[in-house]
Design a protein around this motif. Structure first.
Motif, PDB file in Angstrom:
ATOM      1  N   LYS A 111       0.826  -1.211   0.000  1.00  0.00           N
ATOM      2  CA  LYS A 111       0.000   0.000   0.000  1.00  0.00           C
ATOM      3  C   LYS A 111       0.864   1.267   0.000  1.00  0.00           C
ATOM      4  O   LYS A 111       1.635   1.465  -0.916  1.00  0.00           O
ATOM      5  N   GLN A 112       0.769   2.125   1.037  1.00  0.00           N
ATOM      6  CA  GLN A 112       1.518   3.379   1.022  1.00  0.00           C
ATOM      7  C   GLN A 112       3.018   3.175   1.200  1.00  0.00           C
ATOM      8  O   GLN A 112       3.794   4.091   0.941  1.00  0.00           O
ATOM      9  N   ASP A 113       3.437   1.998   1.611  1.00  0.00           N
ATOM     10  CA  ASP A 113       4.857   1.704   1.782  1.00  0.00           C
ATOM     11  C   ASP A 113       5.442   0.994   0.568  1.00  0.00           C
ATOM     12  O   ASP A 113       6.530   0.420   0.646  1.00  0.00           O
ATOM     13  N   ALA A 114       4.743   1.032  -0.558  1.00  0.00           N
ATOM     14  CA  ALA A 114       5.205   0.339  -1.772  1.00  0.00           C
ATOM     15  C   ALA A 114       6.546   0.871  -2.242  1.00  0.00           C
ATOM     16  O   ALA A 114       7.383   0.109  -2.715  1.00  0.00           O
ATOM     17  N   TRP A 115       6.781   2.168  -2.075  1.00  0.00           N
ATOM     18  CA  TRP A 115       8.058   2.736  -2.514  1.00  0.00           C
ATOM     19  C   TRP A 115       9.218   2.132  -1.736  1.00  0.00           C
ATOM     20  O   TRP A 115      10.298   1.927  -2.289  1.00  0.00           O
ATOM     21  N   MET A 116       8.994   1.810  -0.447  1.00  0.00           N
ATOM     22  CA  MET A 116      10.062   1.181   0.335  1.00  0.00           C
ATOM     23  C   MET A 116      10.275  -0.258  -0.109  1.00  0.00           C
ATOM     24  O   MET A 116      11.410  -0.713  -0.224  1.00  0.00           O
ATOM     25  N   ALA A 117       9.174  -0.973  -0.368  1.00  0.00           N
ATOM     26  CA  ALA A 117       9.287  -2.361  -0.831  1.00  0.00           C
ATOM     27  C   ALA A 117      10.022  -2.411  -2.165  1.00  0.00           C
ATOM     28  O   ALA A 117      10.892  -3.262  -2.378  1.00  0.00           O
ATOM     29  N   MET A 118       9.679  -1.497  -3.068  1.00  0.00           N
ATOM     30  CA  MET A 118      10.339  -1.467  -4.372  1.00  0.00           C
ATOM     31  C   MET A 118      11.807  -1.046  -4.229  1.00  0.00           C
ATOM     32  O   MET A 118      12.670  -1.520  -4.961  1.00  0.00           O
ATOM     33  N   GLY A 119      12.095  -0.165  -3.275  1.00  0.00           N
ATOM     34  CA  GLY A 119      13.486   0.239  -3.032  1.00  0.00           C
ATOM     35  C   GLY A 119      14.333  -0.923  -2.528  1.00  0.00           C
ATOM     36  O   GLY A 119      15.451  -1.144  -2.988  1.00  0.00           O
ATOM     37  N   VAL A 120      13.779  -1.686  -1.590  1.00  0.00           N
ATOM     38  CA  VAL A 120      14.494  -2.858  -1.069  1.00  0.00           C
ATOM     39  C   VAL A 120      14.670  -3.901  -2.170  1.00  0.00           C
ATOM     40  O   VAL A 120      15.756  -4.467  -2.350  1.00  0.00           O
ATOM     41  N   ALA A 121      13.601  -4.151  -2.933  1.00  0.00           N
ATOM     42  CA  ALA A 121      13.684  -5.135  -4.016  1.00  0.00           C
ATOM     43  C   ALA A 121      14.670  -4.681  -5.093  1.00  0.00           C
ATOM     44  O   ALA A 121      15.458  -5.484  -5.597  1.00  0.00           O
ATOM     45  N   GLY A 122      14.638  -3.393  -5.434  1.00  0.00           N
ATOM     46  CA  GLY A 122      15.573  -2.869  -6.432  1.00  0.00           C
ATOM     47  C   GLY A 122      17.014  -2.960  -5.958  1.00  0.00           C
ATOM     48  O   GLY A 122      17.910  -3.345  -6.710  1.00  0.00           O
ATOM     49  N   GLY A 123      17.242  -2.612  -4.690  1.00  0.00           N
ATOM     50  CA  GLY A 123      18.591  -2.719  -4.129  1.00  0.00           C
ATOM     51  C   GLY A 123      19.084  -4.156  -4.102  1.00  0.00           C
ATOM     52  O   GLY A 123      20.251  -4.435  -4.420  1.00  0.00           O
ATOM     53  N   THR A 124      18.194  -5.069  -3.756  1.00  0.00           N
ATOM     54  CA  THR A 124      18.546  -6.492  -3.762  1.00  0.00           C
ATOM     55  C   THR A 124      18.875  -6.958  -5.178  1.00  0.00           C
ATOM     56  O   THR A 124      19.836  -7.698  -5.393  1.00  0.00           O
ATOM     57  N   GLY A 125      18.076  -6.511  -6.151  1.00  0.00           N
ATOM     58  CA  GLY A 125      18.330  -6.866  -7.552  1.00  0.00           C
ATOM     59  C   GLY A 125      19.673  -6.350  -8.038  1.00  0.00           C
ATOM     60  O   GLY A 125      20.407  -7.058  -8.729  1.00  0.00           O
ATOM     61  N   VAL A 126      20.015  -5.110  -7.671  1.00  0.00           N
ATOM     62  CA  VAL A 126      21.311  -4.544  -8.060  1.00  0.00           C
ATOM     63  C   VAL A 126      22.441  -5.336  -7.409  1.00  0.00           C
ATOM     64  O   VAL A 126      23.458  -5.632  -8.057  1.00  0.00           O
ATOM     65  N   LEU A 127      22.275  -5.704  -6.138  1.00  0.00           N
ATOM     66  CA  LEU A 127      23.297  -6.492  -5.441  1.00  0.00           C
ATOM     67  C   LEU A 127      23.486  -7.865  -6.098  1.00  0.00           C
ATOM     68  O   LEU A 127      24.619  -8.301  -6.336  1.00  0.00           O
ATOM     69  N   ILE A 128      22.392  -8.535  -6.422  1.00  0.00           N
ATOM     70  CA  ILE A 128      22.474  -9.846  -7.084  1.00  0.00           C
ATOM     71  C   ILE A 128      23.134  -9.707  -8.447  1.00  0.00           C
ATOM     72  O   ILE A 128      23.969 -10.536  -8.840  1.00  0.00           O
ATOM     73  N   THR A 129      22.769  -8.663  -9.180  1.00  0.00           N
ATOM     74  CA  THR A 129      23.376  -8.414 -10.488  1.00  0.00           C
ATOM     75  C   THR A 129      24.876  -8.185 -10.353  1.00  0.00           C
ATOM     76  O   THR A 129      25.676  -8.728 -11.123  1.00  0.00           O
ATOM     77  N   PHE A 130      25.277  -7.405  -9.358  1.00  0.00           N
ATOM     78  CA  PHE A 130      26.701  -7.133  -9.126  1.00  0.00           C
ATOM     79  C   PHE A 130      27.446  -8.422  -8.779  1.00  0.00           C
ATOM     80  O   PHE A 130      28.514  -8.699  -9.330  1.00  0.00           O
ATOM     81  N   ILE A 131      26.885  -9.221  -7.886  1.00  0.00           N
ATOM     82  CA  ILE A 131      27.537 -10.476  -7.479  1.00  0.00           C
ATOM     83  C   ILE A 131      27.642 -11.428  -8.669  1.00  0.00           C
ATOM     84  O   ILE A 131      28.699 -12.036  -8.893  1.00  0.00           O
ATOM     85  N   ALA A 132      26.559 -11.564  -9.440  1.00  0.00           N
ATOM     86  CA  ALA A 132      26.585 -12.456 -10.602  1.00  0.00           C
ATOM     87  C   ALA A 132      27.618 -12.001 -11.628  1.00  0.00           C
ATOM     88  O   ALA A 132      28.333 -12.821 -12.212  1.00  0.00           O
ATOM     89  N   THR A 133      27.718 -10.697 -11.831  1.00  0.00           N
ATOM     90  CA  THR A 133      28.709 -10.164 -12.766  1.00  0.00           C
ATOM     91  C   THR A 133      30.122 -10.435 -12.278  1.00  0.00           C
ATOM     92  O   THR A 133      30.982 -10.874 -13.042  1.00  0.00           O
ATOM     93  N   ARG A 134      30.380 -10.180 -11.005  1.00  0.00           N
ATOM     94  CA  ARG A 134      31.722 -10.415 -10.449  1.00  0.00           C
ATOM     95  C   ARG A 134      32.104 -11.898 -10.511  1.00  0.00           C
ATOM     96  O   ARG A 134      33.237 -12.235 -10.855  1.00  0.00           O
ATOM     97  N   LEU A 135      31.163 -12.783 -10.184  1.00  0.00           N
ATOM     98  CA  LEU A 135      31.464 -14.210 -10.230  1.00  0.00           C
ATOM     99  C   LEU A 135      31.749 -14.670 -11.652  1.00  0.00           C
ATOM    100  O   LEU A 135      32.663 -15.466 -11.882  1.00  0.00           O
ATOM    101  N   SER A 136      30.977 -14.182 -12.608  1.00  0.00           N
ATOM    102  CA  SER A 136      31.226 -14.589 -13.989  1.00  0.00           C
ATOM    103  C   SER A 136      32.550 -14.043 -14.506  1.00  0.00           C
ATOM    104  O   SER A 136      33.180 -14.658 -15.359  1.00  0.00           O
TER     105      SER A 136
END
Length: 193
Positions: free
Chosen positions: A41-66
């Motif tokens: 609901k009104q906290d969707a921006w925080m949920a999307m921020g956490v999910a986006g940050g997690t996605g960037v972290l996973i992308t960074f880790i996957a890139t570094r490992l490859s």
């Protein structure tokens, strides 16, 4: 069919990054944004921020490992890092989930295209044409072709996101944007004015 698909598997870390970035953004927009807004609901921006940050972290880790294991596939370097059995235990469910996600993504993409552009077109036509385009890209350019395409499309997606946020910045009602969430027992941490 030997020799039809080019064996072009040399892609840079930047290409891997932009491929994963484009995939993450597409998945977020097509699959998760609506459900996140509905639940948070009104906290969707925080949920999307956490999910986006997690996605960037996973992308960074996957890139570094490859980049650390350039001559190994995801399955191979997972087994190298985690050991044979634990590597298989982690990779098999992940690969199965990828196959499930492909169907969900294709269906949602088809629904989106039909809703936005081709209202009277059967979904199977949209899905089939999309698969043919992807197949052509893989046959003609291999993974390197997809990587090069991602290097061009990824920054365009990022610029579009930044421009949209910038244009919407004036519409934010700062009085209503107090950081206000609930902890699991339901006690409010802050109150809106």
């Amino acid at each position: 069919m030997h020799g039809v698909v080019k064996n072009s598997m040399n892609i840079s870390g930047g290409q891997i990054y932009w491929m994963l970035f484009a995939f993450e953004v597409g998945n977020t927009l097509l699959l998760t944004m609506t459900s996140a807004m509905h639940e948070a609901k009104q906290d969707a921006w925080m949920a999307m921020g956490v999910a986006g940050g997690t996605g960037v972290l996973i992308t960074f880790i996957a890139t570094r490992l490859s980049m650390m294991y350039p001559n190994q596939t995801f399955v191979e370097y997972s087994r190298t890092i985690l050991g044979t059995w634990l590597g298989k235990l982690i990779v098999i469910p992940l690969l199965l989930q990828c196959y499930v996600d492909i169907g969900i993504i294709m269906r949602d993409f088809g629904d989106f295209i039909i809703t936005a552009l081709f209202r009277d077109t059967p979904i199977w036509v949209v899905v089939l044409l999309t698969l043919l385009v992807v197949l052509y890209l893989v046959i003609q350019g291999g993974l390197e072709g997809i990587g090069r395409c991602s290097e061009v499309i990824g920054p365009v997606i990022l610029v579009m996101i930044v421009v949209l946020i910038g244009l919407d910045f004036g519409n934010i009602q700062w009085g209503n944007s107090i950081l206000c969430t609930s902890i699991p027992v339901g006690v409010r941490l802050c109150k809106a004015p």
